[in-house]
Design a protein around this motif. Structure first.
Motif, PDB file in Angstrom:
ATOM      1  N   GLY A  78      42.508  34.023  45.478  1.00  0.00           N
ATOM      2  CA  GLY A  78      41.596  34.629  44.519  1.00  0.00           C
ATOM      3  C   GLY A  78      42.350  35.431  43.474  1.00  0.00           C
ATOM      4  O   GLY A  78      43.485  35.878  43.715  1.00  0.00           O
ATOM      5  N   TRP A  80      41.435  38.444  40.409  1.00  0.00           N
ATOM      6  CA  TRP A  80      40.399  39.333  39.904  1.00  0.00           C
ATOM      7  C   TRP A  80      40.954  40.326  38.883  1.00  0.00           C
ATOM      8  O   TRP A  80      42.139  40.690  38.936  1.00  0.00           O
ATOM      9  CB  TRP A  80      39.790  40.158  41.042  1.00  0.00           C
ATOM     10  CG  TRP A  80      39.142  39.383  42.134  1.00  0.00           C
ATOM     11  CD1 TRP A  80      37.816  39.047  42.253  1.00  0.00           C
ATOM     12  CD2 TRP A  80      39.769  38.846  43.327  1.00  0.00           C
ATOM     13  NE1 TRP A  80      37.580  38.355  43.408  1.00  0.00           N
ATOM     14  CE2 TRP A  80      38.759  38.214  44.086  1.00  0.00           C
ATOM     15  CE3 TRP A  80      41.078  38.860  43.802  1.00  0.00           C
ATOM     16  CZ2 TRP A  80      39.018  37.593  45.308  1.00  0.00           C
ATOM     17  CZ3 TRP A  80      41.343  38.238  45.007  1.00  0.00           C
ATOM     18  CH2 TRP A  80      40.325  37.608  45.751  1.00  0.00           C
ATOM     19  N   HIS A  92      45.563  39.720  42.821  1.00  0.00           N
ATOM     20  CA  HIS A  92      45.479  38.341  43.269  1.00  0.00           C
ATOM     21  C   HIS A  92      46.068  38.189  44.660  1.00  0.00           C
ATOM     22  O   HIS A  92      46.940  38.956  45.076  1.00  0.00           O
ATOM     23  CB  HIS A  92      46.115  37.355  42.281  1.00  0.00           C
ATOM     24  CG  HIS A  92      47.295  37.852  41.531  1.00  0.00           C
ATOM     25  ND1 HIS A  92      48.494  37.162  41.480  1.00  0.00           N
ATOM     26  CD2 HIS A  92      47.495  38.955  40.759  1.00  0.00           C
ATOM     27  CE1 HIS A  92      49.355  37.811  40.722  1.00  0.00           C
ATOM     28  NE2 HIS A  92      48.777  38.906  40.283  1.00  0.00           N
ATOM     29  N   TYR A 153      33.305  41.658  43.718  1.00  0.00           N
ATOM     30  CA  TYR A 153      34.035  41.887  44.958  1.00  0.00           C
ATOM     31  C   TYR A 153      34.463  43.347  45.021  1.00  0.00           C
ATOM     32  O   TYR A 153      34.727  43.974  43.985  1.00  0.00           O
ATOM     33  CB  TYR A 153      35.267  40.986  45.036  1.00  0.00           C
ATOM     34  CG  TYR A 153      34.956  39.515  45.178  1.00  0.00           C
ATOM     35  CD1 TYR A 153      35.104  38.865  46.397  1.00  0.00           C
ATOM     36  CD2 TYR A 153      34.511  38.769  44.086  1.00  0.00           C
ATOM     37  CE1 TYR A 153      34.825  37.514  46.532  1.00  0.00           C
ATOM     38  CE2 TYR A 153      34.218  37.415  44.215  1.00  0.00           C
ATOM     39  CZ  TYR A 153      34.382  36.793  45.441  1.00  0.00           C
ATOM     40  OH  TYR A 153      34.086  35.460  45.572  1.00  0.00           O
ATOM     41  N   PRO A 247      35.776  38.572  39.466  1.00  0.00           N
ATOM     42  CA  PRO A 247      36.590  37.354  39.596  1.00  0.00           C
ATOM     43  C   PRO A 247      36.865  36.718  38.243  1.00  0.00           C
ATOM     44  O   PRO A 247      35.977  36.650  37.382  1.00  0.00           O
ATOM     45  CB  PRO A 247      35.722  36.445  40.475  1.00  0.00           C
ATOM     46  CG  PRO A 247      34.320  36.929  40.247  1.00  0.00           C
ATOM     47  CD  PRO A 247      34.426  38.400  40.014  1.00  0.00           C
ATOM     48  N   SER A 251      39.587  31.749  39.320  1.00  0.00           N
ATOM     49  CA  SER A 251      39.770  32.193  40.699  1.00  0.00           C
ATOM     50  C   SER A 251      39.041  31.257  41.662  1.00  0.00           C
ATOM     51  O   SER A 251      37.855  30.975  41.478  1.00  0.00           O
ATOM     52  CB  SER A 251      39.238  33.618  40.866  1.00  0.00           C
ATOM     53  OG  SER A 251      39.289  34.000  42.229  1.00  0.00           O
ATOM     54  N   ASN A 254      35.172  32.721  43.284  1.00  0.00           N
ATOM     55  CA  ASN A 254      34.551  33.062  42.010  1.00  0.00           C
ATOM     56  C   ASN A 254      33.026  33.083  42.169  1.00  0.00           C
ATOM     57  O   ASN A 254      32.446  32.160  42.691  1.00  0.00           O
ATOM     58  CB  ASN A 254      34.939  32.024  40.958  1.00  0.00           C
ATOM     59  CG  ASN A 254      34.448  32.381  39.583  1.00  0.00           C
ATOM     60  OD1 ASN A 254      33.780  33.390  39.377  1.00  0.00           O
ATOM     61  ND2 ASN A 254      34.766  31.527  38.626  1.00  0.00           N
TER      62      ASN A 254
END
Length: 254
Positions: A78, A80, A92, A153, A247, A251, A254
């Motif tokens: 991921g 962000w 990340h 997130y 995100p 990503s 996402n």
């Protein structure tokens, strides 16, 4: 004299047996606490880049255009941007099967002229600093993608008292479970630090929106089960930090 020697031998054997039993139990507890992640080798590298404020937009544009050069080498979990809890930052997570794999990936990246010329040479001057941390998933957690795309997130980082999961693992598990089980929040993953600050645990949560997070937390904190579990867990807590993450379009989460 003979009887005394035999008695001493029996006492020594009994002492060895007691030590063996104690260490055996301790080893068993440690295995339960640290779980399979150290055995199978898979770990997750957390990377945080601090961007020079006036170059924030340029960094995001460049990364969105060139990130495929990086993901060709290893798995991105991921990526962000940090909205609250730290300005001009990106966070990340990268997955590796072993330290040898990570070393091979880094070596390959250094030889990848497209990556070096098109991204690294341009991105690095945009950063003021960077940080990384090696983490393992705790044994009772796995990466769980949210049911919906989008949303926000939250990365909650807990600095626990020394001793490791063998000391605070059960209480921490209870605190996370009482938030997750009733559906107050969706846990994407729970990670325990290996390199970086030790005795640190990160919980990555997903919410539909920042306002949804605020409403859910208000509801959860009036739940006696949550309150009780948190009280037990905070006995082992030194400090805590939260970041709200958005995100990026590229990503995987996402």
């Amino acid at each position: 004299m003979f009887k005394i020697r035999n008695a001493l031998r029996r006492a020594a054997v009994q002492a060895d047996s007691i030590i063996f039993c104690k260490t055996g139990r301790q080893h068993s507890r440690a295995s339960i606490s640290t779980g399979l992640q150290q055995q199978n080798g898979t770990f997750y590298e957390f990377r945080t880049y601090y961007i020079q404020p006036h170059l924030n937009a340029a960094f995001h544009k460049l990364t969105s255009e060139k990130i495929h050069l990086r993901t060709a080498h290893s798995e991105l979990v991921g990526y962000w941007s940090v909205e609250y809890g730290g300005l001009n930052q990106v966070f990340h997570i990268w997955k590796y099967d072993s330290y040898a794999q990570r070393a091979a990936v880094r070596a390959a990246l250094a030889q990848d002229s497209n990556w070096m010329e098109q991204y690294i040479s341009k991105a690095m001057p945009m950063l003021s600093s960077q940080d990384n941390e090696v983490t393992y998933l705790v044994p009772w957690s796995k990466i769980q993608k949210p049911a919906k795309e989008g949303g926000v997130y939250e990365l909650v980082s807990f600095q626990m008292k020394p001793g490791g999961p063998a000391v605070w693992g059960d209480s921490f598990h209870g605190a996370v479970s009482t938030h997750a089980a009733p559906g107050y929040a969706h846990p994407v993953g729970v990670f325990h630090s290996e390199f970086g600050l030790l005795n640190r645990v990160h919980v990555l949560w997903w919410y539909e929106s920042a306002d949804d997070r605020a409403a859910v937390r208000h509801k959860a904190h009036s739940d006696p089960r949550v309150v009780s579990a948190v009280r037990q867990s905070v006995a082992y807590l030194d400090s805590q930090r939260n970041k709200l993450l958005f995100p990026c379009s590229y990503s995987p989460l996402n």
